[in-house]
Design a protein around this motif. Structure first.
Motif, PDB file in Angstrom:
ATOM      1  N   LYS A  92     -11.733 -24.591 -22.262  1.00  8.49           N
ATOM      2  CA  LYS A  92     -11.785 -24.643 -23.713  1.00  8.49           C
ATOM      3  C   LYS A  92     -13.108 -25.245 -24.142  1.00  8.49           C
ATOM      4  CE  LYS A  92      -9.369 -26.336 -27.729  1.00  8.49           C
ATOM      5  NZ  LYS A  92      -8.357 -27.207 -28.275  1.00  8.49           N
ATOM      6  N   TRP A  93     -13.724 -24.624 -25.121  1.00  6.45           N
ATOM      7  CA  TRP A  93     -14.973 -25.134 -25.673  1.00  6.45           C
ATOM      8  C   TRP A  93     -14.653 -26.376 -26.497  1.00  6.45           C
ATOM      9  CZ3 TRP A  93     -17.087 -25.985 -30.510  1.00  6.45           C
ATOM     10  CH2 TRP A  93     -18.477 -26.169 -30.538  1.00  6.45           C
ATOM     11  N   CYS A  94     -15.429 -27.431 -26.321  1.00  8.54           N
ATOM     12  CA  CYS A  94     -15.218 -28.674 -27.052  1.00  8.54           C
ATOM     13  C   CYS A  94     -16.310 -28.865 -28.091  1.00  8.54           C
ATOM     14  CB  CYS A  94     -15.222 -29.865 -26.096  1.00  8.54           C
ATOM     15  SG  CYS A  94     -13.879 -29.819 -24.904  1.00  8.54           S
ATOM     16  N   LYS A  95     -15.901 -29.262 -29.279  1.00  2.00           N
ATOM     17  CA  LYS A  95     -16.850 -29.529 -30.356  1.00  2.00           C
ATOM     18  C   LYS A  95     -17.680 -30.759 -30.006  1.00  2.00           C
ATOM     19  CE  LYS A  95     -13.403 -28.139 -33.728  1.00  2.00           C
ATOM     20  NZ  LYS A  95     -12.543 -28.640 -34.809  1.00  2.00           N
ATOM     21  N   PRO A  96     -18.922 -30.780 -30.468  1.00  4.02           N
ATOM     22  CA  PRO A  96     -19.721 -31.991 -30.270  1.00  4.02           C
ATOM     23  C   PRO A  96     -19.278 -33.077 -31.251  1.00  4.02           C
ATOM     24  CG  PRO A  96     -20.953 -30.405 -31.554  1.00  4.02           C
ATOM     25  CD  PRO A  96     -19.668 -29.726 -31.142  1.00  4.02           C
ATOM     26  N   SER A  97     -19.417 -34.314 -30.853  1.00  3.98           N
ATOM     27  CA  SER A  97     -19.118 -35.425 -31.751  1.00  3.98           C
ATOM     28  C   SER A  97     -20.314 -35.671 -32.651  1.00  3.98           C
ATOM     29  CB  SER A  97     -18.830 -36.696 -30.947  1.00  3.98           C
ATOM     30  OG  SER A  97     -17.723 -36.490 -30.110  1.00  3.98           O
ATOM     31  N   PRO A  98     -20.067 -36.015 -33.919  1.00 11.75           N
ATOM     32  CA  PRO A  98     -21.196 -36.320 -34.813  1.00 11.75           C
ATOM     33  C   PRO A  98     -22.013 -37.469 -34.229  1.00 11.75           C
ATOM     34  CG  PRO A  98     -19.133 -36.204 -36.039  1.00 11.75           C
ATOM     35  CD  PRO A  98     -18.782 -36.135 -34.576  1.00 11.75           C
ATOM     36  N   PRO A  99     -23.299 -37.455 -34.331  1.00 12.37           N
ATOM     37  CA  PRO A  99     -24.172 -36.575 -35.118  1.00 12.37           C
ATOM     38  C   PRO A  99     -24.708 -35.392 -34.305  1.00 12.37           C
ATOM     39  CG  PRO A  99     -25.472 -38.368 -34.279  1.00 12.37           C
ATOM     40  CD  PRO A  99     -24.061 -38.584 -33.772  1.00 12.37           C
ATOM     41  N   PHE A 100     -24.087 -35.073 -33.171  1.00 12.84           N
ATOM     42  CA  PHE A 100     -24.606 -34.033 -32.281  1.00 12.84           C
ATOM     43  C   PHE A 100     -24.289 -32.624 -32.774  1.00 12.84           C
ATOM     44  CE2 PHE A 100     -24.569 -37.677 -29.511  1.00 12.84           C
ATOM     45  CZ  PHE A 100     -25.724 -37.508 -28.776  1.00 12.84           C
ATOM     46  N   ASN A 110     -24.964 -23.558 -26.757  1.00 21.00           N
ATOM     47  CA  ASN A 110     -24.470 -22.827 -25.596  1.00 21.00           C
ATOM     48  C   ASN A 110     -25.415 -21.655 -25.389  1.00 21.00           C
ATOM     49  OD1 ASN A 110     -21.755 -23.957 -26.946  1.00 21.00           O
ATOM     50  ND2 ASN A 110     -21.540 -23.848 -24.731  1.00 21.00           N
ATOM     51  N   PHE A 111     -25.958 -21.537 -24.184  1.00 16.87           N
ATOM     52  CA  PHE A 111     -26.905 -20.462 -23.890  1.00 16.87           C
ATOM     53  C   PHE A 111     -26.437 -19.683 -22.678  1.00 16.87           C
ATOM     54  CE2 PHE A 111     -28.265 -23.764 -21.062  1.00 16.87           C
ATOM     55  CZ  PHE A 111     -28.810 -23.119 -19.961  1.00 16.87           C
ATOM     56  N   ASP A 112     -26.875 -18.420 -22.602  1.00 17.22           N
ATOM     57  CA  ASP A 112     -26.496 -17.594 -21.461  1.00 17.22           C
ATOM     58  C   ASP A 112     -27.480 -16.445 -21.318  1.00 17.22           C
ATOM     59  OD1 ASP A 112     -25.015 -16.882 -19.247  1.00 17.22           O
ATOM     60  OD2 ASP A 112     -23.326 -16.074 -20.369  1.00 17.22           O
ATOM     61  N   ILE A 120     -26.561 -31.377 -27.659  1.00 19.58           N
ATOM     62  CA  ILE A 120     -25.902 -31.213 -26.365  1.00 19.58           C
ATOM     63  C   ILE A 120     -26.144 -29.772 -25.949  1.00 19.58           C
ATOM     64  CG2 ILE A 120     -23.695 -31.177 -25.131  1.00 19.58           C
ATOM     65  CD1 ILE A 120     -22.717 -33.256 -27.221  1.00 19.58           C
ATOM     66  N   VAL A 121     -26.539 -29.568 -24.703  1.00 17.69           N
ATOM     67  CA  VAL A 121     -26.799 -28.226 -24.191  1.00 17.69           C
ATOM     68  C   VAL A 121     -25.792 -27.916 -23.094  1.00 17.69           C
ATOM     69  CG1 VAL A 121     -28.441 -26.762 -22.967  1.00 17.69           C
ATOM     70  CG2 VAL A 121     -29.257 -28.321 -24.735  1.00 17.69           C
ATOM     71  N   GLU A 122     -25.147 -26.763 -23.211  1.00 18.96           N
ATOM     72  CA  GLU A 122     -24.235 -26.293 -22.167  1.00 18.96           C
ATOM     73  C   GLU A 122     -24.655 -24.895 -21.728  1.00 18.96           C
ATOM     74  OE1 GLU A 122     -19.940 -28.394 -23.058  1.00 18.96           O
ATOM     75  OE2 GLU A 122     -20.215 -26.322 -23.647  1.00 18.96           O
ATOM     76  N   GLY A 123     -24.598 -24.699 -20.439  1.00 19.32           N
ATOM     77  CA  GLY A 123     -24.894 -23.389 -19.881  1.00 19.32           C
ATOM     78  C   GLY A 123     -24.240 -23.269 -18.525  1.00 19.32           C
ATOM     79  N   ASP A 124     -24.170 -22.043 -18.032  1.00 14.48           N
ATOM     80  CA  ASP A 124     -23.517 -21.835 -16.740  1.00 14.48           C
ATOM     81  C   ASP A 124     -24.508 -21.656 -15.595  1.00 14.48           C
ATOM     82  OD1 ASP A 124     -24.470 -19.310 -17.316  1.00 14.48           O
ATOM     83  OD2 ASP A 124     -22.539 -18.306 -17.155  1.00 14.48           O
ATOM     84  N   SER A 125     -25.792 -21.854 -15.875  1.00 13.38           N
ATOM     85  CA  SER A 125     -26.802 -21.706 -14.834  1.00 13.38           C
ATOM     86  C   SER A 125     -27.154 -23.066 -14.235  1.00 13.38           C
ATOM     87  CB  SER A 125     -28.066 -21.052 -15.392  1.00 13.38           C
ATOM     88  OG  SER A 125     -29.060 -21.027 -14.396  1.00 13.38           O
ATOM     89  N   LYS A 126     -26.599 -23.354 -13.086  1.00 13.97           N
ATOM     90  CA  LYS A 126     -26.862 -24.635 -12.416  1.00 13.97           C
ATOM     91  C   LYS A 126     -28.346 -24.793 -12.121  1.00 13.97           C
ATOM     92  CE  LYS A 126     -25.269 -27.598  -8.643  1.00 13.97           C
ATOM     93  NZ  LYS A 126     -26.098 -28.658  -9.095  1.00 13.97           N
ATOM     94  N   VAL A 127     -29.009 -23.702 -11.755  1.00 15.47           N
ATOM     95  CA  VAL A 127     -30.442 -23.767 -11.456  1.00 15.47           C
ATOM     96  C   VAL A 127     -31.223 -24.238 -12.685  1.00 15.47           C
ATOM     97  CG1 VAL A 127     -32.478 -22.382 -10.907  1.00 15.47           C
ATOM     98  CG2 VAL A 127     -30.369 -22.032  -9.643  1.00 15.47           C
ATOM     99  N   CYS A 174     -27.583 -32.511 -21.317  1.00 14.80           N
ATOM    100  CA  CYS A 174     -27.292 -31.226 -20.651  1.00 14.80           C
ATOM    101  C   CYS A 174     -25.983 -31.289 -19.906  1.00 14.80           C
ATOM    102  CB  CYS A 174     -28.377 -30.882 -19.636  1.00 14.80           C
ATOM    103  SG  CYS A 174     -29.875 -30.302 -20.371  1.00 14.80           S
ATOM    104  N   GLY A 175     -25.311 -30.149 -19.886  1.00 14.33           N
ATOM    105  CA  GLY A 175     -24.091 -30.036 -19.117  1.00 14.33           C
ATOM    106  C   GLY A 175     -24.029 -28.697 -18.434  1.00 14.33           C
ATOM    107  N   VAL A 176     -23.347 -28.670 -17.337  1.00 12.48           N
ATOM    108  CA  VAL A 176     -23.127 -27.399 -16.652  1.00 12.48           C
ATOM    109  C   VAL A 176     -21.751 -27.482 -16.019  1.00 12.48           C
ATOM    110  CG1 VAL A 176     -24.244 -28.144 -14.504  1.00 12.48           C
ATOM    111  CG2 VAL A 176     -24.089 -25.723 -15.018  1.00 12.48           C
ATOM    112  N   ARG A 177     -21.036 -26.395 -16.116  1.00 11.77           N
ATOM    113  CA  ARG A 177     -19.738 -26.325 -15.458  1.00 11.77           C
ATOM    114  C   ARG A 177     -19.892 -25.436 -14.238  1.00 11.77           C
ATOM    115  NH1 ARG A 177     -17.572 -25.226 -20.985  1.00 11.77           N
ATOM    116  NH2 ARG A 177     -17.047 -27.260 -21.791  1.00 11.77           N
TER     117      ARG A 177
END
Length: 130
Positions: A28-36, A40-42, A100-107, A14-17
């Protein structure tokens, strides 16, 4: 522990900015490295009407799955949680095991990472994700 719980703990990063950006900053959106693959959810709420969605992309940045959800009258936290839940369900259906999961919701990110307690209104959504 549920099957989705185990899947999340074994397969998801998980990641959060969080922070403020000046007008000169560029994200800038970064591509995942293989095999990932990357999810991105919102979520969004306007006049108490919620929507959510996600995109799952491969290592080339190509979309594999994209969904939008009409979530009726809800809070932003519920919209974000439902978008993440739906994304994880689709990833499991498609047998992706490195995510890999990215989202902007820290909660939401903090809850699934076990960094904070889950509120009662998110429990039934996220208990099967984190």
């Amino acid at each position: 522990m549920s099957v989705t719980n185990e899947f999340f703990k074994e397969n998801v990063i998980c990641g959060v900015r969080v922070g403020t950006m000046s007008s000169s900053d560029t994200t800038k959106w970064c591509k995942p490295s293989p095999p990932f693959v990357k999810i991105n959810f919102d979520g969004s709420v306007i006049n108490s009407v919620a929507a959510g969605g996600f995109v799952l992309r491969n290592e080339l940045g190509n979309p594999l799955i994209a969904k939008a959800l009409n979530l009726g009258h809800n809070t932003i936290e519920v919209a974000e949680a439902l978008a993440l839940q739906e994304a994880i369900c689709w990833a499991k259906r498609k047998n992706f095991s490195h995510i890999i999961v990215e989202g902007d919701s820290k909660v939401i990110i903090d809850v699934v990472q076990g960094k904070c307690k889950i509120s009662w209104n998110l429990r039934s959504i996220l208990e099967d994700v984190n």
